[in-house]
Motif scaffolding. Structure first.
Motif, PDB file in Angstrom:
ATOM      1  N   PHE A   1       0.791  -1.285   0.405  1.00  0.00           N
ATOM      2  CA  PHE A   1      -0.137   0.269  -0.025  1.00  0.00           C
ATOM      3  C   PHE A   1       0.832   1.309   0.232  1.00  0.00           C
ATOM      4  O   PHE A   1       0.473   2.073  -1.042  1.00  0.00           O
ATOM      5  CB  PHE A   1      -1.119   0.302   1.508  1.00  0.00           C
ATOM      6  N   PHE A   2       1.591   1.480   0.566  1.00  0.00           N
ATOM      7  CA  PHE A   2       2.722   2.234   0.678  1.00  0.00           C
ATOM      8  C   PHE A   2       3.474   2.858  -0.437  1.00  0.00           C
ATOM      9  O   PHE A   2       3.655   3.245  -0.652  1.00  0.00           O
ATOM     10  CB  PHE A   2       3.582   2.387   2.163  1.00  0.00           C
TER      11      PHE A   2
ATOM     12  N   LEU B   1      -0.148  -0.385  -8.107  1.00  0.00           N
ATOM     13  CA  LEU B   1      -1.580  -0.503  -8.266  1.00  0.00           C
ATOM     14  C   LEU B   1      -1.714   0.578  -8.229  1.00  0.00           C
ATOM     15  O   LEU B   1      -3.126   0.523  -8.486  1.00  0.00           O
ATOM     16  CB  LEU B   1      -1.556  -1.462  -6.558  1.00  0.00           C
ATOM     17  N   ILE B   2      -1.554   1.696  -7.224  1.00  0.00           N
ATOM     18  CA  ILE B   2      -1.948   3.016  -7.000  1.00  0.00           C
ATOM     19  C   ILE B   2      -0.635   3.548  -7.168  1.00  0.00           C
ATOM     20  O   ILE B   2       0.046   2.916  -7.168  1.00  0.00           O
ATOM     21  CB  ILE B   2      -2.778   2.713  -5.603  1.00  0.00           C
ATOM     22  N   GLY B   3      -1.446   4.826  -6.855  1.00  0.00           N
ATOM     23  CA  GLY B   3      -0.118   5.718  -7.864  1.00  0.00           C
ATOM     24  C   GLY B   3      -0.207   6.918  -6.817  1.00  0.00           C
ATOM     25  O   GLY B   3      -1.581   7.346  -6.071  1.00  0.00           O
ATOM     26  N   GLU B   4       0.591   8.400  -7.386  1.00  0.00           N
ATOM     27  CA  GLU B   4       0.481  10.167  -7.526  1.00  0.00           C
ATOM     28  C   GLU B   4      -1.692  10.161  -8.179  1.00  0.00           C
ATOM     29  O   GLU B   4      -1.313   9.725  -9.118  1.00  0.00           O
ATOM     30  CB  GLU B   4       1.158  10.552  -8.280  1.00  0.00           C
ATOM     31  N   GLY B   5      -2.448  10.835  -7.009  1.00  0.00           N
ATOM     32  CA  GLY B   5      -3.414  10.680  -7.384  1.00  0.00           C
ATOM     33  C   GLY B   5      -4.493  10.070  -6.978  1.00  0.00           C
ATOM     34  O   GLY B   5      -5.401  10.230  -6.927  1.00  0.00           O
ATOM     35  N   THR B   6      -3.864   8.653  -6.816  1.00  0.00           N
ATOM     36  CA  THR B   6      -5.092   8.188  -5.939  1.00  0.00           C
ATOM     37  C   THR B   6      -5.909   8.405  -5.141  1.00  0.00           C
ATOM     38  O   THR B   6      -6.848   8.675  -4.769  1.00  0.00           O
ATOM     39  CB  THR B   6      -4.706   6.576  -5.868  1.00  0.00           C
ATOM     40  N   LEU B   7      -5.058   9.314  -4.133  1.00  0.00           N
ATOM     41  CA  LEU B   7      -5.326   9.628  -2.902  1.00  0.00           C
ATOM     42  C   LEU B   7      -5.145  10.731  -2.975  1.00  0.00           C
ATOM     43  O   LEU B   7      -4.368  11.138  -3.298  1.00  0.00           O
ATOM     44  CB  LEU B   7      -4.467   9.034  -1.398  1.00  0.00           C
TER      45      LEU B   7
ATOM     46  N   TRP C   1       3.330   6.846  -0.260  1.00  0.00           N
ATOM     47  CA  TRP C   1       4.910   6.908   0.428  1.00  0.00           C
ATOM     48  C   TRP C   1       5.360   8.385   1.474  1.00  0.00           C
ATOM     49  O   TRP C   1       6.292   8.214   3.021  1.00  0.00           O
ATOM     50  CB  TRP C   1       5.694   7.013  -0.165  1.00  0.00           C
ATOM     51  N   ASP C   2       4.494   9.307   1.672  1.00  0.00           N
ATOM     52  CA  ASP C   2       4.994  10.174   2.774  1.00  0.00           C
ATOM     53  C   ASP C   2       4.099   9.935   3.352  1.00  0.00           C
ATOM     54  O   ASP C   2       5.055  10.057   4.968  1.00  0.00           O
ATOM     55  CB  ASP C   2       4.133  11.529   1.780  1.00  0.00           C
ATOM     56  N   LEU C   3       2.695   9.195   3.543  1.00  0.00           N
ATOM     57  CA  LEU C   3       2.384   8.129   4.984  1.00  0.00           C
ATOM     58  C   LEU C   3       3.238   7.700   6.169  1.00  0.00           C
ATOM     59  O   LEU C   3       3.549   7.797   6.734  1.00  0.00           O
ATOM     60  CB  LEU C   3       0.850   7.998   4.537  1.00  0.00           C
ATOM     61  N   ALA C   4       3.745   6.945   4.201  1.00  0.00           N
ATOM     62  CA  ALA C   4       5.076   5.980   5.204  1.00  0.00           C
ATOM     63  C   ALA C   4       6.463   6.405   6.091  1.00  0.00           C
ATOM     64  O   ALA C   4       6.354   6.091   7.196  1.00  0.00           O
ATOM     65  CB  ALA C   4       5.519   5.167   3.992  1.00  0.00           C
TER      66      ALA C   4
END
Length: 479
Positions: A73-74, A79-85, A90-93
């Motif tokens: 996820f991080f 699977l996901i990337g910039e703009g998904t959230l 990776w900043d959350l990580a």
């Protein structure tokens, strides 16, 4: 996890290779999570609901699953990337890791690793001070070098709990196999970006559920390899602990073929050879890998090129030819063709380092969007698309060259010594060589600009491997 499964895995004897006998139930949670991540990447609302629910469930029920899912996820990994959230995962990580490092009850080894990371950061900041670029801009880039701090997250996840690295390895395998299936499906069935929606697309379009990126069935598209980066963690156990079924090997090589990325394919093969338990096997398998690559090279040479750049179908023949052509290169333009044009990215930036006499400390940790100082903006004559020729003197897809341009020979030495020091701190622990094989595989990938050791996607995996060694060693100690 049932007691019988725990006993079965724990009873695995050193040097014994068992058939990887996964049951259908072993795939349930990995497949559900990866499909939910793909839905998130496609911006399908159900994915945003399922992913946190699954993570919470696995945190409560199975920490091994949770740790693997959390890392995927991080890192995003196609699977996901910039703009998904709204925020980068990776900043959350990074934020979670920093907070975790502050509150976690640390033993001496963890303190030593954290001090090593702090010292590494201080040295990078000191080198950055010699650049004219604004420090606030440079810090944004330096952050990418510091994701090794993620190693504290697995320690926190298993705080006060028993950890067995063999159980982790067994739990990891269904994720790797499912991701291989995703690659085969996207490349040879869907011919687009459906299960790996956030991998690079030549069309430049975003693949979303109401408008997925599909290429039609005239050709098999190249699916870029970030979804397979997590498989670097599985090579050592495949060599030392498990015997794969024939269909599993075929699936893995089909997935690698779907990436058509020579650096990644050869990196997995090199890590596979390095993981052999003795020198004799390293030599034998090394010769076998060379023979296989020569055979595939010959096959690729006779297949018709399938793209406008003239690359061969599997991109192995064309990649080797670029290296061989270096010997007869007449000028910088010939050299720039090496590595699919990667040296074309690098040559003007390396020349700028020499022009400013910055060989020791580099140009600074420039940012491709935030750097506005005109002295660091160049016109790159080696790009085919001259509309994109104006760029900041950064963004080289060869990790050692990028590190050199950013922080010179001194920074490159510091960068290498940091990873050497991480290994020395755990060198006497069981499975320390496992960390070394993962580090080697990621370094090899970084030569092609993939999963680099100065970016989040590479360092999340690297630091996870490191923490696995610490956790396994900790549970071997008398309690």
């Amino acid at each position: 996890m049932t007691d019988s499964l725990q006993h079965n895995i724990t009873d695995h004897q050193p040097g014994e290779r068992r058939l990887l006998d996964l049951k259908w139930a072993d795939y349930t949670w990995p497949l559900l999570f990866l499909l939910s991540m793909a839905m998130m990447g496609l911006k399908f609302p159900l994915g945003y609901l399922l992913v946190p629910i699954i993570l919470i469930n696995r945190f409560r029920v199975d920490r091994y699953d949770f740790l693997i899912m959390l890392t995927i996820f991080f890192g995003g990994y196609g699977l996901i990337g910039e703009g998904t959230l709204p925020v980068k995962t990776w900043d959350l990580a990074f934020v979670a890791s920093v907070i975790g490092a502050l509150v976690y009850r640390k033993d001496q080894l963890v303190k030593n690793v954290l001090w090593l990371i702090v010292g590494y950061a201080v040295l990078l900041l000191f080198i950055a001070s010699f650049s004219d670029e604004r420090m606030m801009v440079q810090i944004r880039t330096i952050r990418g070098y510091l994701y090794f701090i993620y190693f504290v997250i697995p320690l926190i996840v298993f705080a006060g709990r028993t950890f067995n690295i063999l159980v982790f390895f067994k739990k990891l395998m269904p994720y790797v196999i499912c991701l291989c299936v995703f690659y085969v499906c996207d490349a040879f069935v869907f011919n687009g970006h459906i299960l790996l929606p956030c991998t690079f697309s030549w069309t430049g379009d975003e693949s979303v559920f109401y408008n997925p990126t599909l290429y039609g069935f005239a050709t098999f598209p190249r699916i870029y390899p970030p979804g397979l980066f997590i498989a670097v963690l599985a090579v050592y156990p495949i060599v030392r602990l498990y015997r794969l079924c024939r269909w599993q090997f075929i699936l893995f090589f089909m997935a690698l073929g779907a990436t058509r990325t020579f650096t990644v394919i050869s990196g997995f093969l090199a890590e596979y050879v390095l993981s052999m338990p003795n020198l004799g096997k390293v030599v034998r398998y090394g010769v076998g890998v060379v023979v296989v690559l020569l055979a595939v090279y010959g096959l690729d040479a006779i297949l018709p090129a399938d793209n406008e750049n003239g690359d061969s179908a599997l991109r192995i023949y064309s990649s080797v030819q670029q290296v061989m052509n270096l010997e007869v290169a007449q000028d910088d333009e010939d050299i720039a063709e090496l590595g699919s044009g990667r040296l074309g990215q690098a040559i003007p930036k390396i020349e700028l380092v020499s022009e400013f006499n910055k060989e020791l400390v580099g140009l600074g940790f420039l940012h491709p969007q935030l750097t506005t100082n005109t002295k660091y903006i160049i016109d790159n004559p080696f790009y085919n698309d001259q509309e994109k020729a104006e760029e900041v003197a950064t963004g080289i897809e060869v990790e050692p060259l990028q590190v050199y341009v950013s922080c010179g020979f001194i920074g490159l030495i510091v960068h290498v010594l940091f990873f050497v020091a991480t290994f020395l701190l755990i060198r006497k622990m069981p499975y320390s060589f496992y960390y070394l094989t993962v580090l080697f595989g990621l370094f090899w990938f970084g030569l092609g600009g993939f999963a680099q050791l100065n970016t989040a996607d590479g360092l999340l995996i690297c630091s996870l491997a490191y923490s696995l060694v610490i956790l396994d060693n900790r549970n071997r100690k008398p309690q």
